[in-house]
Design an enzyme around this catalytic site. Structure first.
Site, PDB file in Angstrom:
ATOM      1  N   SER A 663       0.831  -1.198   0.000  1.00  0.00           N
ATOM      2  CA  SER A 663       0.000   0.000   0.000  1.00  0.00           C
ATOM      3  C   SER A 663       0.872   1.257   0.000  1.00  0.00           C
ATOM      4  O   SER A 663       1.618   1.492  -0.949  1.00  0.00           O
ATOM      5  CB  SER A 663      -0.953  -0.039   1.198  1.00  0.00           C
ATOM      6  N   ASP A 736      -9.094  -4.738  -5.816  1.00  0.00           N
ATOM      7  CA  ASP A 736      -8.671  -3.869  -4.715  1.00  0.00           C
ATOM      8  C   ASP A 736      -9.761  -2.836  -4.429  1.00  0.00           C
ATOM      9  O   ASP A 736     -10.158  -2.083  -5.310  1.00  0.00           O
ATOM     10  CB  ASP A 736      -7.361  -3.164  -5.084  1.00  0.00           C
ATOM     11  N   HIS A 770      -7.487  -5.522  -1.363  1.00  0.00           N
ATOM     12  CA  HIS A 770      -6.264  -4.806  -0.991  1.00  0.00           C
ATOM     13  C   HIS A 770      -5.290  -5.713  -0.248  1.00  0.00           C
ATOM     14  O   HIS A 770      -4.081  -5.643  -0.447  1.00  0.00           O
ATOM     15  CB  HIS A 770      -6.633  -3.593  -0.139  1.00  0.00           C
TER      16      HIS A 770
END
Length: 804
Positions: A663, A736, A770
Site C-alpha cells: 500500500s 482492490d 487490498h
C-alpha cells in the site's frame, strides 16, 4: 555502474520469468508451506460476566474457489447474492465454551460444514447468538451457554449486507435482527438494451471526493442495491424463536435499541443515491421509533454528503447514540463551523442531549474548541469523559464532566499529542451493564486505564488505577522486560484480580488469571510452528543524518553465524509526524512470540535473509499542511540510515539489499528505487504511484492536487519511471477496494516502466482485494516475492573489502 550491471543482469534473468509467466498458481518453498499449514490457534472471547470463555477455531485461508463465488460490488459494499450477506464468508468452524472456575468444556455440535459468524454473548453471559452462512443464506442460531444446546431459529434468514445484523436487546432474552424481506421476489435482471445514458451533474459547488471503489454505476446497480440491502427488522425471542416484525422494510444503515428496550434508534438510507460516494454518504433519515415501528422522534434528515470538505464533517446531528446507563437519552454532536476544518472559529462543535419522551428541544451540554471525537460514560452517575481532536496539531484533549449537571466546569484530565505513544495514558477499562451496554468501570472516583506502555525499549503493557478527582495514577500491573503480557479483563472492582494474555519469544500466547502474586493458566495453546523459534529477533535503534531517531526489528535466519553479512530485506511504511522527538519513538516489542502467516515478508528470514522489519520512515514537519514537501528527501535519508546501521552490525551486505512494502509502503518502494541507489530490487504490493489519480489528498495529506501541484508530481514515482531501472515486482489484487489504490495504479506504472526500458514484472491476483486472502493467492505471492529477491538480491555480487 551498479545500474548498468543491474540492467544487463535483469535482461538475462527476466527471460527465465517469461517462460512460466502464465503457468498458474505457484507454491513457495516447503519450509514456508509448513508454516502456512501450521495449526490455527483459537480466538478467545470472554463472556460479559467473565465466567466463561469462548474458544473459536477456523480456517485461516479460504480457497480461490470461495473468492470466485458471485459478488456484487455496490455502493462501497461487496455482497454475496447467494447469501444476502458479505461476500467474505465467516470461517469459524468449531466453537467450545470453557467455564473459567473449573475448566470444564462444552464443544458445540455445529451443523455440518458450518461457517459461523456474528457470535455475541447475551448481557448475562448465559446465552449466545450466532449466524451460520450456508450456500443459500444466513441462518440464526441461539445457544444455551450453560448446556451447549444449539437451536436454529426456523423460518428466518438474516440480512447481513449492512453491519449490525443481530444484537441483543437490553432484556438479554430478545434479539433485534435485520432479516431478508419475505416474498420479495426475484432479483432485478439487467436489460440487454440500455434505456438511456447515465448522467451526473454538478453546478458551482465544491464537492471534493476521495477515490472510492465499488460504487454504483447505473440504474440497474441502484435496483440491485435496493433489493439486497433492504431489510425487515424483527424482534426474536431467543427461547422459542418467535419473531415479531418491527416497522416497514428499509435500508437500515444503523439500528440501536435504547437501554429501556422500548425505543430503537434507526438510520434509513434514502434516494437519490450517488455514483461517486459510498452508501455511508447517501441521504438518510435518523429517527427514534418504538417496538412496533411507530415514529417517536425525528433526529435528522441528512442530504447526500457530497458537500462535506475533505477531513470535514457533516452538519446537523452527528453520530447520535444512547446514554448507556439512562433509560432513553440521546446524545450527539453538531458542527459549529459548517463542518469545515479550515474555518477559524472559537468552538468547532457542540454536544447536546434529549431525553424521552423527546417533547422539548435538545439541551446543550458542552462546546468543544476542537472537533468532538468521543464521549465515554462512567459507571458512577453523572461521570463522563469528553474527548476532542485538533486536526492541525494532531492533538487530543480529554475533559472530565458532570453529564447530569453540565453547568459545572469541566476538568482537563489528558492533554497530549495523539502520536506521543510514550505518554499515552491508556484507555478506560469498560464494564458491561446488565442491559448489555458498556460504561467505564469505576471504584469510587477511580477508573482503570489499560495501555500498551510504549517505551524506548519497546511496549510494556500496563494497568493503572486513575483517580478522576486528584489526577493521580497508581500502577497495578506492568509487564516485565522479558515478556509481553497485557490485561484483557478485570475480575474485581478494585483491580486486584484480572485476566492477562502472556507471551514471550519462546512461549506462545496464553491466557492467565492473576490475583496478587498468584498466576493461574486458563489456556495451554501449543506452539503451532516450532521451527520459527530458530529465527532470532531484536530491537535496533539508530539515528538518521538529521538526528531523528529511528528503529527496526531485526530478524535473522535459523542458525545464523554472527558477523556474516547477509542479503537483506528492508520492509517499511512511512508515517507523518509534527514533532521529531515523537517521530523517533519505538513501536512494538521484540518480546512477542513470532508467528508468520499470510503473505508476510518475514518468510524471507526462513530463506537466509536478514529482515529489517518496520524500519521507521518518519516524514517530519511542524506544519501538517506542508510536511510532504520533503517526503522524498526524508524517506531516502531514513533508508540509508537503516542500511548503514545493519551494515555496522555486520548482518547486512550493503550490495545485496532489497526493499518492499504494501500500500503506502509500495508507494515508498517505487520512490526509493527511482530516487536513490541503495537497493538492488524492490517489491511493491497494492500501491498507488500516480498522485494525480488521488487529487483530493492521500494518507494525511490535506491539500488537493490543485493546491500543491509541485508536491503531487514530485512524490509520484510514475513521473520518474524513466529513472527507475532497478528490478521491481508489482503485485495487485484485481478487486482492490482500498481508497486510492485502484488496480489502474499498477497497470499504468507497469506500462510506464515497460515503455521506458524498465525491469518490471506485474502480477494481478484474481478476485483479491487490498489484502490477499485465498490460500492459492498467498502461496503464489510468496513464491513471487522469494523468487524475485533470490534472483535480483541474493545472487547479486556481494560486498568486498574495497567497496564495503
Amino acid at each position: 555502474m551498479r545500474r548498468s550491471i543491474i540492467f544487463l543482469t535483469s535482461c538475462l534473468l527476466l527471460s527465465s520469468f517469461v517462460a512460466f509467466a502464465q503457468q498458474g498458481y505457484q507454491k513457495p518453498p516447503k519450509d514456508v508451506l509448513d508454516v502456512l499449514n501450521a495449526p490455527v490457534t483459537p480466538n478467545v472471547s470472554l463472556s460479559p460476566t467473565r465466567e466463561r470463555m469462548l474458544l473459536m477455531e477456523g480456517e485461516r485461508y479460504p480457497s480461490i474457489a470461495d473468492l470466485s463465488e458471485p459478488m456484487l460490488r455496490l455502493a462501497g459494499l461487496r455482497i454475496s447474492p447467494n447469501t444476502n450477506g458479505p461476500h467474505s464468508t465467516p470461517r469459524v468452524t468449531a466453537v467450545t465454551i470453557r467455564t473459567l472456575a473449573d475448566g470444564k468444556e462444552l464443544k458445540l455440535a455445529l451443523p455440518a460444514g458450518a461457517r459461523i459468524g456474528n457470535v455475541s454473548w447475551s448481557p448475562d453471559g448465559k446465552m449466545l447468538a450466532l449466524t451460520n452462512t450456508t450456500s443459500s443464506g444466513i441462518d440464526l442460531w441461539v445457544c444455551d451457554a450453560t448446556t451447549g444446546k444449539l437451536t436454529q431459529v426456523k423460518g428466518l434468514q438474516i440480512n447481513a449486507v449492512m453491519f449490525g445484523a443481530i444484537d441483543w436487546m437490553p432484556d438479554g432474552k430478545t434479539l433485534l435482527c435485520k432479516t431478508v424481506v419475505a416474498n420479495r421476489g426475484a432479483a432485478p435482471v439487467a436489460s440487454r438494451v440500455p434505456t438511456g445514458p447515465t448522467i451526473q451533474e454538478s453546478y458551482g459547488k465544491d464537492s471534493p471526493v476521495r477515490t472510492y471503489q465499488d460504487l454504483l454505476k447505473n440504474a440497474h446497480d441502484e435496483a440491485l442495491f435496493d433489493y439486497y440491502a433492504t431489510a425487515q427488522l424483527a424482534l426474536v425471542n431467543a427461547s422459542n424463536g418467535k419473531a415479531t416484525m418491527v416497522g416497514k422494510p428499509a435500508i437500515y444503515s444503523g439500528v440501536n435499541a435504547a437501554p429501556d428496550g422500548q425505543h430503537i434508534l434507526v438510520s434509513r438510507l434514502q434516494k437519490p443515491y450517488s455514483y461517486l460516494h459510498p452508501y455511508n454518504d447517501f441521504p438518510e433519515e435518523v429517527e427514534v421509533m418504538d417496538r412496533t415501528g411507530k415514529l417517536i422522534y425525528k433526529v435528522a434528515s441528512h442530504p447526500l454528503q457530497d458537500q462535506v470538505p475533505i477531513d470535514g464533517v457533516q452538519t446537523g446531528p452527528r453520530n447520535p447514540r444512547w446514554h448507556p446507563a439512562q433509560p432513553a437519552t440521546l446524545v450527539w454532536a453538531e458542527a459549529l463551523d459548517g463542518g469545515d476544518p479550515r474555518k477559524t472559529v472559537s468552538h468547532r462543535d457542540k454536544v447536546v442531549m434529549i431525553k424521552a419522551p423527546f417533547s422539548g428541544q435538545p439541551v446543550e451540554i458542552a462546546k468543544t474548541e476542537h472537533r468532538f471525537s468521543g464521549l465515554s460514560f462512567g459507571e458512577k452517575t453523572g461521570v463522563a469523559m469528553l474527548t476532542e481532536f485538533d486536526r492541525k496539531r494532531r492533538w487530543i484533549r480529554t475533559h472530565l464532566m458532570n453529564f447530569d449537571n453540565p453547568s459545572q466546569p469541566t476538568k482537563v484530565v489528558f492533554d497530549r499529542s495523539m502520536q506521543d505513544r510514550y505518554n499515552d495514558p491508556g484507555s478506560p477499562v469498560m464494564k458491561t451493564l446488565p442491559n448489555g451496554r458498556s460504561v467505564m468501570m469505576m471504584n469510587g472516583d477511580d477508573i482503570f486505564l489499560n495501555g500498551s506502555g510504549a517505551s524506548p525499549n519497546g511496549d510494556r503493557p500496563f494497568l493503572r488505577r486513575f483517580n478522576l478527582m486528584t489526577g493521580k495514577a497508581e500502577q497495578l500491573f506492568r509487564c516485565d522486560d522479558n515478556s509481553y503480557e497485557s490485561v484483557v479483563a478485570l475480575l474485581s472492582n478494585d483491580g486486584s484480580k484480572f485476566i492477562t494474555r502472556y507471551e514471550t519469544k519462546s512461549e506462545p500466547p496464553n491466557y492467565f488469571l492473576r490475583s496478587g502474586s498468584n498466576k493461574q493458566a486458563l489456556t495451554s495453546f501449543k506452539d503451532p510452528a516450532p521451527q520459527l523459534r530458530k529465527i532470532t529477533k531484536q530491537l535496533v535503534k539508530y539515528k538518521r543524518d538529521d538526528g531523528v531517531e529511528c528503529s527496526f526489528t531485526l530478524y535473522l535466519p535459523p542458525d545464523y553465524k554472527a558477523g556474516t553479512p547477509l542479503p537483506t530485506v528492508v520492509w517499511a511504511y512511512p508515517l507523518e509526524f509534527n514533532d521529531a522527538s515523537i517521530a523517533g519513538q519505538v513501536s512494538g516489542s521484540d518480546n512477542r512470540f513470532t508467528l508468520i502467516s499470510g503473505m508476510s515478508h518475514l518468510f524471507f528470514a526462513l530463506q537466509g535473509y536478514a529482515v529489517l522489519d518496520g524500519a521507521t520512515m518518519p516524514v517530519v514537519g511542524k506544519d501538517p499542511e506542508t510536511v510532504n514537501n520533503t517526503y522524498l528527501e526524508q524517506v531516502v535519508m531514513s533508508a540509508k540510515a537503516a542500511i548503514d546501521k545493519a551494515v555496522e552490525m555486520g548482518v547486512t551486505d550493503r550490495n545485496r539489499v532489497g526493499v518492499g512494502g504494501h500500500s503506502y509502503g509500495a508507494f515508498m518502494t517505487a520512490n526509493l528505487l527511482a530516487h536513490c541507489d541503495l537497493f538492488r530490487a524492490g517489491i511493491a504490493r497494492s500501491g498507488a504511484y500516480n498522485r494525480t489519480l488521488t487529487p483530493f489528498g492521500f494518507q494525511s495529506e490535506p491539500r488537493t492536487y490543485w493546491q500543491a501541484q509541485e508536491m503531487y508530481l514530485k512524490v509520484s514515482p510514475f513521473m520518474f519511471a524513466h529513472k527507475l531501472k532497478e528490478p521491481i515486482l508489482l503485485i495487485h489484487g484485481e478487486a482492490d477496494n482500498n481508497t486510492g489504490t485502484f488496480p489502474i495504479q499498477s497497470e499504468r506504472m507497469y506500462q510506464a516502466l515497460k515503455g521506458n526500458a524498465g525491469n518490471v514484472r506485474y502480477v494481478t491476483l484474481p478476485h483479491e482485494s487490498h489484502g490477499y486472502a485465498a490460500r492459492e493467492s498467498i502461496e503464489h505471492t510468496l513464491w513471487e516475492m522469494i523468487t524475485w529477491f533470490d534472483k535480483y538480491v541474493k545472487t547479486a555480487p556481494g560486498t568486498t573489502a574495497s567497496n564495503r
